[in-house]
Design a protein around this motif. Structure first.
Motif, mmCIF file in Angstrom:
data_model
loop_
_atom_site.group_PDB
_atom_site.id
_atom_site.type_symbol
_atom_site.label_atom_id
_atom_site.label_comp_id
_atom_site.label_asym_id
_atom_site.label_seq_id
_atom_site.Cartn_x
_atom_site.Cartn_y
_atom_site.Cartn_z
ATOM 1 N N PHE A 1 -25.875 -32.102 -14.638
ATOM 2 C CA PHE A 1 -26.530 -30.804 -14.444
ATOM 3 C C PHE A 1 -27.393 -30.524 -15.665
ATOM 4 O O PHE A 1 -27.292 -31.200 -16.700
ATOM 5 C CB PHE A 1 -25.508 -29.672 -14.231
ATOM 6 C CG PHE A 1 -24.522 -29.518 -15.359
ATOM 7 C CD1 PHE A 1 -24.794 -28.684 -16.435
ATOM 8 C CD2 PHE A 1 -23.313 -30.201 -15.336
ATOM 9 C CE1 PHE A 1 -23.889 -28.539 -17.469
ATOM 10 C CE2 PHE A 1 -22.401 -30.057 -16.363
ATOM 11 C CZ PHE A 1 -22.684 -29.230 -17.441
ATOM 12 N N ASP A 2 -28.244 -29.518 -15.566
ATOM 13 C CA ASP A 2 -29.126 -29.108 -16.651
ATOM 14 C C ASP A 2 -28.961 -27.619 -16.918
ATOM 15 O O ASP A 2 -28.676 -26.835 -16.002
ATOM 16 C CB ASP A 2 -30.591 -29.377 -16.312
ATOM 17 C CG ASP A 2 -30.893 -30.860 -16.154
ATOM 18 O OD1 ASP A 2 -30.311 -31.654 -16.907
ATOM 19 O OD2 ASP A 2 -31.697 -31.200 -15.268
ATOM 20 N N ILE A 3 -29.169 -27.234 -18.165
ATOM 21 C CA ILE A 3 -29.181 -25.823 -18.548
ATOM 22 C C ILE A 3 -30.386 -25.599 -19.451
ATOM 23 O O ILE A 3 -30.528 -26.272 -20.482
ATOM 24 C CB ILE A 3 -27.900 -25.399 -19.282
ATOM 25 C CG1 ILE A 3 -26.673 -25.666 -18.420
ATOM 26 C CG2 ILE A 3 -27.957 -23.926 -19.666
ATOM 27 C CD1 ILE A 3 -25.370 -25.307 -19.103
ATOM 28 N N ALA A 4 -31.261 -24.694 -19.061
ATOM 29 C CA ALA A 4 -32.415 -24.355 -19.877
ATOM 30 C C ALA A 4 -32.058 -23.263 -20.874
ATOM 31 O O ALA A 4 -31.063 -22.548 -20.714
ATOM 32 C CB ALA A 4 -33.571 -23.891 -18.978
ATOM 33 N N ALA A 5 -32.861 -23.127 -21.919
ATOM 34 C CA ALA A 5 -32.637 -22.076 -22.908
ATOM 35 C C ALA A 5 -32.685 -20.708 -22.228
ATOM 36 O O ALA A 5 -33.587 -20.425 -21.435
ATOM 37 C CB ALA A 5 -33.693 -22.166 -24.007
ATOM 38 N N GLY A 6 -31.711 -19.872 -22.518
ATOM 39 C CA GLY A 6 -31.674 -18.533 -21.954
ATOM 40 C C GLY A 6 -31.184 -18.462 -20.525
ATOM 41 O O GLY A 6 -31.122 -17.372 -19.954
ATOM 42 N N GLU A 7 -30.786 -19.587 -19.926
ATOM 43 C CA GLU A 7 -30.358 -19.616 -18.534
ATOM 44 C C GLU A 7 -28.848 -19.462 -18.435
ATOM 45 O O GLU A 7 -28.102 -19.866 -19.331
ATOM 46 C CB GLU A 7 -30.782 -20.947 -17.906
ATOM 47 C CG GLU A 7 -30.475 -21.070 -16.414
ATOM 48 C CD GLU A 7 -30.948 -22.396 -15.847
ATOM 49 O OE1 GLU A 7 -31.303 -22.440 -14.656
ATOM 50 O OE2 GLU A 7 -30.945 -23.398 -16.597
ATOM 51 N N THR A 8 -28.392 -18.871 -17.328
ATOM 52 C CA THR A 8 -26.964 -18.754 -17.055
ATOM 53 C C THR A 8 -26.629 -19.602 -15.844
ATOM 54 O O THR A 8 -27.135 -19.354 -14.746
ATOM 55 C CB THR A 8 -26.556 -17.300 -16.782
ATOM 56 O OG1 THR A 8 -26.901 -16.488 -17.909
ATOM 57 C CG2 THR A 8 -25.046 -17.205 -16.554
ATOM 58 N N VAL A 9 -25.798 -20.611 -16.055
ATOM 59 C CA VAL A 9 -25.409 -21.538 -14.998
ATOM 60 C C VAL A 9 -23.934 -21.332 -14.690
ATOM 61 O O VAL A 9 -23.090 -21.348 -15.593
ATOM 62 C CB VAL A 9 -25.668 -22.995 -15.410
ATOM 63 C CG1 VAL A 9 -25.162 -23.961 -14.343
ATOM 64 C CG2 VAL A 9 -27.162 -23.220 -15.638
ATOM 65 N N GLY A 10 -23.622 -21.136 -13.419
ATOM 66 C CA GLY A 10 -22.242 -20.988 -13.003
ATOM 67 C C GLY A 10 -21.661 -22.311 -12.560
ATOM 68 O O GLY A 10 -22.242 -23.005 -11.719
ATOM 69 N N LEU A 11 -20.528 -22.690 -13.126
ATOM 70 C CA LEU A 11 -19.809 -23.910 -12.759
ATOM 71 C C LEU A 11 -18.635 -23.467 -11.881
ATOM 72 O O LEU A 11 -17.673 -22.871 -12.365
ATOM 73 C CB LEU A 11 -19.326 -24.631 -14.011
ATOM 74 C CG LEU A 11 -18.850 -26.071 -13.865
ATOM 75 C CD1 LEU A 11 -19.913 -26.951 -13.239
ATOM 76 C CD2 LEU A 11 -18.453 -26.632 -15.229
ATOM 77 N N VAL A 12 -18.734 -23.739 -10.566
ATOM 78 C CA VAL A 12 -17.839 -23.135 -9.582
ATOM 79 C C VAL A 12 -16.983 -24.199 -8.914
ATOM 80 O O VAL A 12 -17.429 -25.334 -8.704
ATOM 81 C CB VAL A 12 -18.651 -22.362 -8.522
ATOM 82 C CG1 VAL A 12 -17.733 -21.659 -7.533
ATOM 83 C CG2 VAL A 12 -19.578 -21.355 -9.190
ATOM 84 N N GLY A 13 -15.770 -23.822 -8.535
ATOM 85 C CA GLY A 13 -14.884 -24.721 -7.809
ATOM 86 C C GLY A 13 -13.452 -24.249 -7.913
ATOM 87 O O GLY A 13 -13.110 -23.413 -8.762
ATOM 88 N N GLU A 14 -12.609 -24.784 -7.032
ATOM 89 C CA GLU A 14 -11.194 -24.437 -7.076
ATOM 90 C C GLU A 14 -10.548 -25.009 -8.337
ATOM 91 O O GLU A 14 -11.083 -25.895 -8.999
ATOM 92 C CB GLU A 14 -10.479 -25.002 -5.848
ATOM 93 C CG GLU A 14 -10.910 -24.411 -4.526
ATOM 94 C CD GLU A 14 -10.285 -25.156 -3.359
ATOM 95 O OE1 GLU A 14 -9.201 -24.733 -2.902
ATOM 96 O OE2 GLU A 14 -10.878 -26.155 -2.913
ATOM 97 N N SER A 15 -9.356 -24.511 -8.648
ATOM 98 C CA SER A 15 -8.577 -25.068 -9.750
ATOM 99 C C SER A 15 -8.309 -26.538 -9.468
ATOM 100 O O SER A 15 -7.920 -26.910 -8.364
ATOM 101 C CB SER A 15 -7.258 -24.316 -9.898
ATOM 102 O OG SER A 15 -7.486 -22.970 -10.239
#
Length: 642
Positions: A342-356
């Motif tokens: 995955f990628d994350i840009a400066a100032g970006e909010t990325v949600g990492l989602v999934g069950e336990s």
């Protein structure tokens, strides 16, 4: 945003609010024991000044006399004053105990701490050496030392301390292993503290009770051993005053004068008893202290990785993860993360989602270089600000952690060391990342607490972690994380343990800090409400793989993977009042049971025979959208393309 002051919880037990020494002194038994030992040590240390007679002076007119005004404890068979000999003999006896205990701590303390904290090869070597030392016959070694060094009791006590260190080393190692699992130790590592700082500031205090207990018991044993050696005339030769020598003299005339045995025997017995009781008191106080302010154990979750399928990291991104795989060590490695990307840009909010159990936390820890000791990155790349970081050693990672990359855990209360006040914890991070000390560090700590909108930060800085609420603890954890002005903040389920109102305040705070500092956020969560509130992009994980990546709005409007769709349908926000929540049947498979094909197939209502025949490739649906599903065309109505 207006933040309402949070009510302070009830004060905990006194043992949790005070230091260990003060708690011991407040205990009746502890006060009596400490008073006895202090008086005894001072009396022996000042023996040349307060002893009524020379310990070697013979008064032949008063041989074996009982207690009197002239001789408070009587005299021995040569007319020597028993009180004077007892005080002078105590100097050598207590000095020998001190020599043995100091040697014990010098050898066992650093070795046990490092073996428990570092583990690995150092731990194995240290424990094998300890086992060899424990098999050595102590009495024979002491007799040999006394013979070689001309009855030097100092040499014998140093040797006894070395031989006894293996037992304490194992105890300290066990305590350090337990302390290493605490979330506040992980939090200290995440803030960029060096290993030495973590061990001294956070691991050692948690082992302090066990160390004092074992040292006091060893002191009692040492006094007994030393008394036995001098009783056998293996120490300083007569007429030197020693407690063991006085017992030997009394034993030789016991039938004629039994009183001679009482002063040295009672003193030895009371001193041994005092050392033993001191250990008991410290044990009880330590148990009360940590019962009053419990800290949850750090939970290691076996996670799985993300997969995005793009061949090269994006150079214009702040963080790019490509084909990241993590496995356990050993003869039969077990893959925990499988080609995550995955990628994350400066100032970006990325949600990492999934069950336990999907691998979210494992992915976050792999990015920041804090995998469990038995796990390692087997393939893939992690590029931060254009530089690969997946192969950095711990020293290089510490230059990133707490400074350019920071992390806050999902259990804020457990991430705060209960032994220190809030101001001290925040100032510790400030000293590590900014290099400032003293009043400047304290002022910066107060400034950080004010930045996270804590009411009356000066008062909060003086409190212990157990004296603040969960929401305030999360704010403190955020203050510690932003102390180094990070470019990327990894937030591992930061609102899980909080009520709805406080959740909203924490999310607003994160959003405000992000806007002020242009900080990117990787938000690990299972809460779609949180994702909708703050995230611009979503990465969905399942069984160690990334199954979908998309802008947040498109995920909610048109999920491109059956798992994402099922997660959305199972969310309480998407269920009307009176309706049954559409829970996903089954559970996330463990790494040992990952199927060869689609890992969600057994729980998917769109599964076909082809879904289980082999690995499922990642499809590039459109700009910024990826899906690991053969039925993506059905889900999106034929809009997907390869």
């Amino acid at each position: 945003m207006t933040t309402l002051p949070e009510p302070a919880p009830r004060p905990a037990a006194n043992a949790a609010n005070t230091g260990l020494v003060r708690s011991v002194l407040r205990s009746p038994r502890g006060a009596i024991v400490v008073a006895f030992l202090v008086v005894l040590i001072l009396a022996c240390a000042l023996a040349p000044l307060i002893a009524p007679y020379d310990p070697l002076a013979q008064h032949l007119s008063a041989v074996r006399s009982g207690p009197s005004g002239s001789y408070w404890l009587g005299t021995d068979s040569l007319g020597r004053d028993l009180l004077s000999r007892l005080l002078h003999g105590g100097r050598s006896s207590l000095l020998g105990v001190l020599e043995a205990v100091v040697t014990l701590l010098i050898v066992a303390l650093p070795t046990g701490l490092l073996a428990g904290y570092l583990g690995g090869t150092f731990d194995r070597i240290a424990m094998r050496v300890a086992e060899v030392v424990m098999s050595v016959p102590v009495v024979i070694i002491l007799l040999a030392v006394l013979s070689i060094f001309n009855h030097s009791m100092t040499s014998a006590m140093i040797a006894f301390g070395v031989l006894g260190s293996s037992g304490l080393m194992r105890v300290i190692r066990g305590a350090a292993l337990t302390a290493r699992e605490e979330l506040y130790v992980t939090a200290a590592e995440l803030m960029g503290l060096s290993r030495l700082q973590v061990v001294v500031r956070h691991v050692l205090p948690r082992c302090r009770g066990a160390i004092i207990i074992q040292a006091s018991l060893f002191a009692a044993v040492t006094l007994g051993v030393q008394t036995g050696l001098t009783f056998l005339s293996l120490g300083p030769p007569p007429p030197a005053a020693t407690w063991g020598g006085m017992v030997a003299d009394a034993a030789s005339v016991f039938n004629q004068d039994a009183w001679m045995l009482v002063p040295p025997g009672a003193t030895i017995a009371l001193t041994v008893l005092a050392f033993g009781l001191l250990g008991d008191v410290v044990r009880d106080v330590s148990a009360e202290k940590y019962a009053a302010a419990p800290a949850s154990r750090r939970k290691r979750r076996t996670g799985t990785p993300e997969t995005a399928g793009r061949p090269e990291p994006a150079t214009d991104m702040l963080l790019s993860v490509r084909d990241l795989s993590v496995a356990t060590d050993g003869e039969r490695p077990l893959t925990l993360l499988d080609a995550v990307g995955f990628d994350i840009a400066a100032g970006e909010t990325v949600g990492l989602v999934g069950e336990s159990g999907s691998g979210k936390t494992m992915t976050a820890r792999a990015v920041i270089g804090l995998l469990p000791g038995n796990c390692r990155i087997t393939s893939g790349r992690v590029v931060f600000d254009g530089s690969p970081v997946q192969d950095l050693d711990q020293r290089a990672f510490r230059k990133l952690r707490g400074r350019r990359i920071a992390m806050i855990s999902q259990e804020p209360m457990a991430a705060l060391d209960p032994s220190f006040r809030i101001g001290s914890l925040v100032a510790e991070v400030v000293r590590a990342v900014d290099g400032i000390k003293g009043k400047a560090a304290h002022a910066r700590a107060i400034e950080l607490l004010r930045m996270v909108e804590i009411p009356d930060p000066e008062a909060v800085a003086r409190r212990f972690p157990h004296q603040i609420s969960g929401g305030m603890a999360q704010r403190v954890a955020i203050a510690m994380a932003i102390a180094g002005r990070p470019e990327l903040l990894i937030a591992d389920e930061p609102t899980t343990a909080l009520d709805v109102t406080v959740q909203a305040e924490i999310l607003d705070l994160l959003r405000s800090l992000q806007q002020q500092n242009n900080m990117a956020i990787l938000l690990v969560t299972h809460d779609w409400g949180v994702v909708a509130d703050v995230c611009t992009k979503v990465v969905v994980m399942y069984a160690g793989q990334v199954v979908e990546t998309a802008p947040a709005g498109e995920v909610f409007d048109r999920p491109a993977h059956p798992y994402t769709r099922s997660l959305l349908l199972s969310s309480p926000e998407n269920t009307h009042v009176g309706e049954r929540i559409q829970a996903i049947p089954g559970s996330v498979p463990t790494p040992q049971r990952w199927p060869a094909g689609c890992r969600f197939a057994s729980r998917c209502d769109l599964a076909q025979p082809g879904c289980t025949e082999g690995a499922i490739p990642v499809k590039d649906i459109s700009e910024g959208r990826l899906s690991r599903c053969l039925r993506v065309d059905t889900l999106l109505g034929g809009e997907a393309r390869r």
